[in-house]
Design a protein around this motif. Structure first.
Motif, PDB file in Angstrom:
ATOM      1  N   ALA A   1     -37.721 -12.971 -27.728  1.00 36.61           N
ATOM      2  CA  ALA A   1     -36.867 -13.910 -28.464  1.00 36.61           C
ATOM      3  C   ALA A   1     -37.705 -14.903 -29.244  1.00 36.61           C
ATOM      4  CB  ALA A   1     -35.935 -14.636 -27.505  1.00 36.61           C
ATOM      5  N   LEU A   2     -38.764 -15.412 -28.632  1.00 36.63           N
ATOM      6  CA  LEU A   2     -39.629 -16.353 -29.335  1.00 36.63           C
ATOM      7  C   LEU A   2     -40.333 -15.687 -30.507  1.00 36.63           C
ATOM      8  CD1 LEU A   2     -41.146 -18.399 -26.393  1.00 36.63           C
ATOM      9  CD2 LEU A   2     -39.540 -19.193 -28.124  1.00 36.63           C
ATOM     10  N   ALA A   3     -40.700 -14.440 -30.347  1.00 34.68           N
ATOM     11  CA  ALA A   3     -41.334 -13.705 -31.447  1.00 34.68           C
ATOM     12  C   ALA A   3     -40.390 -13.613 -32.639  1.00 34.68           C
ATOM     13  CB  ALA A   3     -41.754 -12.313 -30.989  1.00 34.68           C
ATOM     14  N   LEU A   4     -39.113 -13.416 -32.366  1.00 32.42           N
ATOM     15  CA  LEU A   4     -38.124 -13.361 -33.454  1.00 32.42           C
ATOM     16  C   LEU A   4     -38.047 -14.661 -34.212  1.00 32.42           C
ATOM     17  CD1 LEU A   4     -35.062 -11.513 -31.878  1.00 32.42           C
ATOM     18  CD2 LEU A   4     -36.508 -10.709 -33.751  1.00 32.42           C
ATOM     19  N   THR A   5     -38.265 -15.780 -33.519  1.00 35.25           N
ATOM     20  CA  THR A   5     -38.111 -17.079 -34.167  1.00 35.25           C
ATOM     21  C   THR A   5     -39.334 -17.494 -34.949  1.00 35.25           C
ATOM     22  OG1 THR A   5     -38.945 -18.343 -32.289  1.00 35.25           O
ATOM     23  CG2 THR A   5     -36.577 -17.874 -32.334  1.00 35.25           C
ATOM     24  N   THR A   6     -40.454 -16.811 -34.765  1.00 31.74           N
ATOM     25  CA  THR A   6     -41.663 -17.229 -35.454  1.00 31.74           C
ATOM     26  C   THR A   6     -42.045 -16.313 -36.596  1.00 31.74           C
ATOM     27  OG1 THR A   6     -43.030 -16.073 -33.843  1.00 31.74           O
ATOM     28  CG2 THR A   6     -42.582 -18.408 -33.430  1.00 31.74           C
ATOM     29  N   SER A   7     -41.294 -15.270 -36.818  1.00 29.44           N
ATOM     30  CA  SER A   7     -41.573 -14.381 -37.939  1.00 29.44           C
ATOM     31  C   SER A   7     -40.340 -14.312 -38.825  1.00 29.44           C
ATOM     32  CB  SER A   7     -41.932 -12.985 -37.420  1.00 29.44           C
ATOM     33  OG  SER A   7     -40.842 -12.445 -36.713  1.00 29.44           O
ATOM     34  N   ALA A   8     -40.525 -13.841 -40.018  1.00 33.99           N
ATOM     35  CA  ALA A   8     -39.372 -13.707 -40.909  1.00 33.99           C
ATOM     36  C   ALA A   8     -38.381 -12.737 -40.279  1.00 33.99           C
ATOM     37  CB  ALA A   8     -39.817 -13.201 -42.272  1.00 33.99           C
ATOM     38  N   THR A   9     -37.130 -13.128 -40.251  1.00 36.34           N
ATOM     39  CA  THR A   9     -36.108 -12.297 -39.634  1.00 36.34           C
ATOM     40  C   THR A   9     -35.043 -11.965 -40.648  1.00 36.34           C
ATOM     41  OG1 THR A   9     -34.936 -14.263 -38.883  1.00 36.34           O
ATOM     42  CG2 THR A   9     -36.436 -13.239 -37.312  1.00 36.34           C
ATOM     43  N   PRO A  10     -34.379 -10.825 -40.484  1.00 36.95           N
ATOM     44  CA  PRO A  10     -33.272 -10.503 -41.384  1.00 36.95           C
ATOM     45  C   PRO A  10     -32.120 -11.475 -41.150  1.00 36.95           C
ATOM     46  CG  PRO A  10     -33.407  -8.913 -39.589  1.00 36.95           C
ATOM     47  CD  PRO A  10     -34.602  -9.811 -39.474  1.00 36.95           C
ATOM     48  N   ALA A  11     -31.185 -11.487 -42.044  1.00 35.22           N
ATOM     49  CA  ALA A  11     -30.048 -12.403 -41.952  1.00 35.22           C
ATOM     50  C   ALA A  11     -29.366 -12.296 -40.602  1.00 35.22           C
ATOM     51  CB  ALA A  11     -29.064 -12.113 -43.071  1.00 35.22           C
ATOM     52  N   LEU A  12     -29.226 -13.419 -39.930  1.00 33.02           N
ATOM     53  CA  LEU A  12     -28.565 -13.489 -38.643  1.00 33.02           C
ATOM     54  C   LEU A  12     -27.258 -14.263 -38.740  1.00 33.02           C
ATOM     55  CD1 LEU A  12     -31.602 -14.489 -36.384  1.00 33.02           C
ATOM     56  CD2 LEU A  12     -30.551 -12.241 -36.529  1.00 33.02           C
ATOM     57  N   ALA A  13     -27.236 -15.263 -39.562  1.00 32.17           N
ATOM     58  CA  ALA A  13     -26.102 -16.169 -39.599  1.00 32.17           C
ATOM     59  C   ALA A  13     -24.869 -15.520 -40.210  1.00 32.17           C
ATOM     60  CB  ALA A  13     -26.466 -17.424 -40.396  1.00 32.17           C
ATOM     61  N   ALA A  14     -23.771 -15.668 -39.509  1.00 25.95           N
ATOM     62  CA  ALA A  14     -22.504 -15.156 -40.028  1.00 25.95           C
ATOM     63  C   ALA A  14     -21.947 -16.102 -41.077  1.00 25.95           C
ATOM     64  CB  ALA A  14     -21.504 -14.963 -38.896  1.00 25.95           C
ATOM     65  N   LEU A  15     -22.238 -17.395 -40.937  1.00 29.01           N
ATOM     66  CA  LEU A  15     -21.740 -18.358 -41.914  1.00 29.01           C
ATOM     67  C   LEU A  15     -22.536 -18.247 -43.200  1.00 29.01           C
ATOM     68  CD1 LEU A  15     -21.237 -21.582 -39.755  1.00 29.01           C
ATOM     69  CD2 LEU A  15     -19.555 -19.852 -40.383  1.00 29.01           C
ATOM     70  N   LYS A  16     -21.839 -18.217 -44.280  1.00 28.27           N
ATOM     71  CA  LYS A  16     -22.459 -18.109 -45.599  1.00 28.27           C
ATOM     72  C   LYS A  16     -22.020 -19.293 -46.448  1.00 28.27           C
ATOM     73  CE  LYS A  16     -24.095 -14.062 -44.547  1.00 28.27           C
ATOM     74  NZ  LYS A  16     -25.198 -14.192 -43.621  1.00 28.27           N
ATOM     75  N   ALA A  17     -22.698 -19.515 -47.543  1.00 27.68           N
ATOM     76  CA  ALA A  17     -22.306 -20.577 -48.464  1.00 27.68           C
ATOM     77  C   ALA A  17     -20.845 -20.388 -48.847  1.00 27.68           C
ATOM     78  CB  ALA A  17     -23.201 -20.559 -49.693  1.00 27.68           C
ATOM     79  N   GLY A  18     -20.088 -21.463 -48.789  1.00 26.39           N
ATOM     80  CA  GLY A  18     -18.668 -21.430 -49.092  1.00 26.39           C
ATOM     81  C   GLY A  18     -17.775 -21.350 -47.866  1.00 26.39           C
ATOM     82  N   ASP A  19     -18.326 -20.924 -46.724  1.00 23.20           N
ATOM     83  CA  ASP A  19     -17.544 -20.849 -45.484  1.00 23.20           C
ATOM     84  C   ASP A  19     -17.255 -22.244 -44.944  1.00 23.20           C
ATOM     85  OD1 ASP A  19     -17.686 -18.100 -45.584  1.00 23.20           O
ATOM     86  OD2 ASP A  19     -19.151 -17.905 -43.952  1.00 23.20           O
ATOM     87  N   LYS A  20     -16.195 -22.361 -44.168  1.00 27.23           N
ATOM     88  CA  LYS A  20     -15.883 -23.622 -43.491  1.00 27.23           C
ATOM     89  C   LYS A  20     -16.802 -23.741 -42.278  1.00 27.23           C
ATOM     90  CE  LYS A  20     -12.019 -26.187 -41.425  1.00 27.23           C
ATOM     91  NZ  LYS A  20     -12.440 -27.471 -41.837  1.00 27.23           N
ATOM     92  N   ALA A  21     -17.439 -24.883 -42.151  1.00 27.16           N
ATOM     93  CA  ALA A  21     -18.347 -25.137 -41.028  1.00 27.16           C
ATOM     94  C   ALA A  21     -17.538 -25.594 -39.817  1.00 27.16           C
ATOM     95  CB  ALA A  21     -19.361 -26.210 -41.404  1.00 27.16           C
TER      96      ALA A  21
END
Length: 178
Positions: free
Chosen positions: A12-32
Motif C-alpha cells: 500500500a505504501l508503495a502505491l502511494t509513493t509512485s505514480a498511480t493510475p486514476a483512483l478517485a471516483a470524484l471528478k471535476a464537476g461532481d458534488k463533494a
C-alpha cells in the motif's frame, strides 16, 4: 505484526509513493460529500465542518496515507510553505489521514508547522466517501481535491509524489480567480 500484514502495508505504501493510475471516483464537476472531522492546528484540537468552511471560500482537501512518513511529511511542509499563497486567494487547506487525533496533533505542529488543520479520519468514512481509501489497508491514497463554495469539485490531483499536490492545487485555485 504478521508477515502478511507487513507485506500488505508495504504494498500500500508503495502505491502511494509512485505514480498511480486514476483512483478517485470524484471528478471535476461532481458534488463533494460534506463531512465533519476532528482536526488539529498547531497542536490545538477542534472540529472541522466542510460546509462551514465553504461559506468562507474554496477548500483544498488533500488525503495522505500516514503522518511522519517521508513523502507525507514533505507534502505537509510544501503545503505549509505555500500557505501565504492559498490565504491570499481565500483558500482553506485541510489534510486528511486515517491517523489518530493524537498523531495528527503532533503532525500539525511538526510538519504542518501550525499553518493549516489536519484531520483524523480514523474509520476512513471520509476517505471512502471521496473514494481515496486503499482496499487492503485502513489508509487513504494520496489524492487532492479543490472544492468550490457550491460544493463542486473544481480540480482533482492524483500522484504519488507529495510536492506536486500543493502546486497543482495552487494552479487550480488561481484558475478559479480568473
Amino acid at each position: 505484526m504478521s508477515l502478511i500484514k507487513s507485506a500488505s502495508l508495504l504494498a500500500a505504501l508503495a502505491l502511494t509513493t509512485s505514480a498511480t493510475p486514476a483512483l478517485a471516483a470524484l471528478k471535476a464537476g461532481d458534488k463533494a460529500p460534506d463531512f465533519k472531522l476532528q482536526t488539529a492546528t498547531d497542536g490545538k484540537v477542534s472540529a472541522f465542518s466542510l460546509k462551514d468552511h465553504l461559506k468562507k471560500g474554496p477548500v483544498v482537501v488533500y488525503f495522505y496515507p500516514k503522518a511522519f512518513t517521508g513523502t507525507c511529511s514533505l507534502e505537509a511542509r510544501t503545503f505549509a510553505d505555500n500557505m501565504p499563497k492559498f490565504k491570499a486567494m481565500n483558500v482553506t487547506v485541510l489534510g486528511v489521514s486515517t491517523d489518530t487525533i493524537q498523531k495528527v496533533t503532533e503532525f500539525s505542529t511538526a510538519d504542518c508547522q501550525g499553518k493549516f488543520p489536519v484531520a483524523a479520519d480514523t474509520d476512513a468514512k471520509v476517505a471512502k466517501a471521496y473514494d481515496t481509501k486503499m482496499a487492503a489497508v485502513n489508509m487513504a491514497a494520496r489524492v487532492s481535491y479543490l472544492i468550490t463554495p457550491d460544493h463542486k469539485v473544481a480540480a482533482v490531483h492524483e500522484a504519488g509524489d507529495g510536492v506536486s499536490h500543493p502546486m497543482k492545487m495552487l494552479e487550480a485555485a488561481q484558475k478559479l480567480k480568473k
